[in-house]
Write a protein that holds these residues in place. Structure first.
Motif, short mmCIF file in Angstrom:
data_model
loop_
_atom_site.label_atom_id
_atom_site.label_comp_id
_atom_site.label_asym_id
_atom_site.label_seq_id
_atom_site.Cartn_x
_atom_site.Cartn_y
_atom_site.Cartn_z
N ALA A 78 0.91 -1.15 -0.06
CA ALA A 78 0.06 0.00 -0.09
C ALA A 78 0.97 1.15 -0.13
CB ALA A 78 -0.79 -0.15 1.32
N ILE A 79 0.89 2.02 -0.75
CA ILE A 79 1.79 3.09 -1.25
C ILE A 79 1.03 4.51 -1.19
CG2 ILE A 79 3.52 4.07 -2.75
CD1 ILE A 79 3.72 1.08 -3.83
N SER A 80 1.37 5.45 -0.44
CA SER A 80 0.78 6.85 -0.62
C SER A 80 1.88 7.95 -0.53
CB SER A 80 -0.28 6.83 0.42
OG SER A 80 -0.91 7.96 0.46
N CYS A 81 1.46 9.03 -1.05
CA CYS A 81 2.28 10.11 -0.95
C CYS A 81 1.68 11.34 -0.34
CB CYS A 81 3.09 10.46 -2.11
SG CYS A 81 4.05 11.95 -2.28
N SER A 123 -1.37 8.01 8.40
CA SER A 123 -3.21 7.91 8.49
C SER A 123 -3.56 7.23 7.15
CB SER A 123 -3.67 9.23 8.67
OG SER A 123 -5.07 9.51 8.61
N ASP A 124 -2.89 7.64 6.16
CA ASP A 124 -3.19 6.98 4.74
C ASP A 124 -3.18 5.53 4.83
OD1 ASP A 124 -4.49 9.25 3.31
OD2 ASP A 124 -2.45 9.93 2.98
N LEU A 125 -2.10 4.94 5.29
CA LEU A 125 -1.88 3.54 5.54
C LEU A 125 -2.80 2.82 6.33
CD1 LEU A 125 2.03 2.95 5.82
CD2 LEU A 125 0.59 2.86 3.78
N ALA A 126 -3.22 3.70 7.59
CA ALA A 126 -4.20 3.50 8.79
C ALA A 126 -5.53 3.08 7.84
CB ALA A 126 -4.29 4.14 9.47
N GLY A 150 -5.81 -0.20 6.39
CA GLY A 150 -5.67 -1.39 7.01
C GLY A 150 -4.05 -2.08 6.92
N ALA A 151 -3.32 -1.13 6.29
CA ALA A 151 -1.89 -1.69 6.16
C ALA A 151 -0.92 -1.26 7.27
CB ALA A 151 -1.34 -0.60 4.86
N GLU A 152 0.02 -2.12 7.40
CA GLU A 152 0.92 -1.91 8.40
C GLU A 152 2.21 -1.23 7.69
OE1 GLU A 152 2.11 -6.18 8.90
OE2 GLU A 152 0.22 -6.45 8.67
N PRO A 153 2.60 0.17 8.55
CA PRO A 153 3.70 0.69 8.00
C PRO A 153 5.08 -0.24 7.93
CG PRO A 153 2.66 1.86 9.72
CD PRO A 153 1.95 0.50 9.78
N ALA A 154 5.82 0.09 6.72
CA ALA A 154 7.03 -0.64 6.58
C ALA A 154 8.25 0.60 6.48
CB ALA A 154 7.00 -1.72 5.36
N TRP A 155 8.19 1.25 5.02
CA TRP A 155 9.40 2.13 4.65
C TRP A 155 8.56 3.31 3.91
CZ3 TRP A 155 8.06 -2.58 1.42
CH2 TRP A 155 8.38 -3.86 2.06
N SER A 185 7.66 16.17 1.29
CA SER A 185 6.87 15.10 0.54
C SER A 185 7.32 13.75 1.05
CB SER A 185 7.16 15.32 -1.06
OG SER A 185 6.08 14.47 -1.50
N ILE A 186 6.63 13.01 1.58
CA ILE A 186 6.96 11.76 2.24
C ILE A 186 6.24 10.64 1.54
CG2 ILE A 186 6.65 10.27 4.09
CD1 ILE A 186 7.47 12.69 5.87
N THR A 187 6.60 9.68 1.04
CA THR A 187 5.89 8.55 0.43
C THR A 187 6.36 7.33 1.35
OG1 THR A 187 6.42 9.41 -1.77
CG2 THR A 187 6.00 6.88 -1.57
N VAL A 188 5.09 6.74 1.86
CA VAL A 188 5.14 5.81 2.58
C VAL A 188 4.63 4.40 1.98
CG1 VAL A 188 4.67 6.90 4.73
CG2 VAL A 188 2.63 6.33 3.33
#
Ligand code: ADP
Ligand code: MG
Length: 319
Positions: free
Chosen positions: A41-44, A72-75, A78-83, A130-133
């Motif tokens: 799951a990727i978001s910026c 918050s977008d990962l949340a 339902g995704a677990e933060p990784a990188w 700008s952060i991409t998670v």
């Protein structure tokens, strides 16, 4: 200070150690090892000085918030933060500011277990981040905006409207008691991404979104994507004591409905999953309330004690 010195001093070698980071900062690309059976799951999200934050925002809060809004977008999926990667654009390299900013960033990174694996550093007329998670979610289990069905119940976590009032206190267009002021500004500066709650909703919620632009606007996205309508009973909206003490009830409801940047989760749950939901979210230690129900229409109906209700103002939109 040179670009590479800046990266080494403030960003390289900090944050959680993750075994799935094969090769982090320092090469042309980072290399990571996704887990078997998981989807990415990727978001910026970008924060620009003068647009998303005032120039006098404390750097530590800024570093924290730049990451928190992405988490918050990962949340919400339902995704677990990784990188994550960080694109940092600054008019100059001020050491004191960078030290505070990176401290705030790694406060959030350490807590949520997300590793900084790369980025880009450039000069720019204003500060910009700008952060991409990247998160991981079991294949097929991500929460989306398009799964709400007629009859599903609508829920939110936490309390609503605090952040928007906090912003208005900073802007000087509202006033309140000192202890409320501190709490409300903290809510604006340090939103809590509902990462664990989001993961707990997998398999239970039929749709989910995080509240960045305000409930009316963000619920609108779920309704549109799912092709349904909703009734919301605004007397059930969760309001903090600080918000209720600071403004009239009408205005408090307007903040809760249209104020942005709460970063709470809004989600829908089928009747059959209600019991399991209560257990799952209690385990996650998150407060949540039911505020309405999905219907067969195509719009959002707001009611206060059975009467139609129209809030005073609308969520923020760029352009
Ligand atoms: P390239 O020119 O190949 O894109 P750079 O010289 O921009 O590489 O960056 C060198 C290394 O530092 C890369 O691994 C890059 O990901 C990392 N990096 C650059 N800026 C940042 C930053 N703000 N935060 C974290 N890592 C960064
Ligand atoms: Mg580069």
């Amino acid at each position: 200070m040179k670009e590479f010195q800046l990266i080494d001093q403030f960003f390289n070698g900090r944050g959680p150690l993750r075994r799935d980071v094969v090769h982090g900062i320092g090469d042309d690309c980072a290399l990571v090892q996704p887990s078997e059976g998981k989807q990415l799951a990727i978001s910026c999200d970008t924060l620009v000085e003068g647009v998303h934050f005032f120039a006098d925002m404390p750097a530590r809060a800024l570093g924290y918030k730049a990451l928190a809004v992405n988490l918050s977008d990962l949340a919400a999926m339902g995704a677990e933060p990784a990188w994550m990667t960080l694109a940092l654009s600054l008019p100059q390299a001020e050491e004191a500011w960078l030290s505070e900013f990176s401290t705030g960033l790694f406060e959030a990174a350490d807590y949520y277990g997300i590793a900084l694996i790369g980025g880009d550093t450039t000069a720019s007329p204003v500060k910009m981040f700008s952060i991409t998670v990247h998160g991981q979610v079991p294949a097929g289990k991500a929460l989306t905006r398009y799964g709400a069905h007629v009859g599903d119940w609508v829920y939110v976590t936490g309390t609503l409207g605090d952040s928007a009032l906090g912003l208005d206190l900073l802007r000087g267009v509202e006033q309140t008691r000192p202890e409320h002021r501190e709490y409300l500004i903290e809510r604006h500066y340090r939103p809590v991404p509902r990462v664990l709650a989001g993961q707990s909703l997998r398999g239970l919620a039929s749709s989910a979104i995080d509240l960045s632009d305000g409930l009316v606007s963000d619920l609108g996205h779920i309704l549109k994507a799912s092709g349904v309508g909703a009734n919301i009973e605004v007397e059930n909206l969760p309001l903090s004591q600080a918000l209720k003490d600071s403004v009239s009830l009408d205005r408090a409801l307007a903040y809760a409905l249209t104020g942005g940047e709460d970063y709470e989760l809004l989600f829908t749950v089928p009747e059959a999953q209600r019991g399991a939901l209560e257990i799952a979210l209690s385990h996650a230690g998150v407060k949540f309330v039911r505020i309405g129900q999905i219907n067969a229409g195509n719009r959002l109906k707001l009611q206060l004690n059975g009467e139609p209700f129209t809030p005073e103002f609308k969520g923020f939109e760029h352009f």
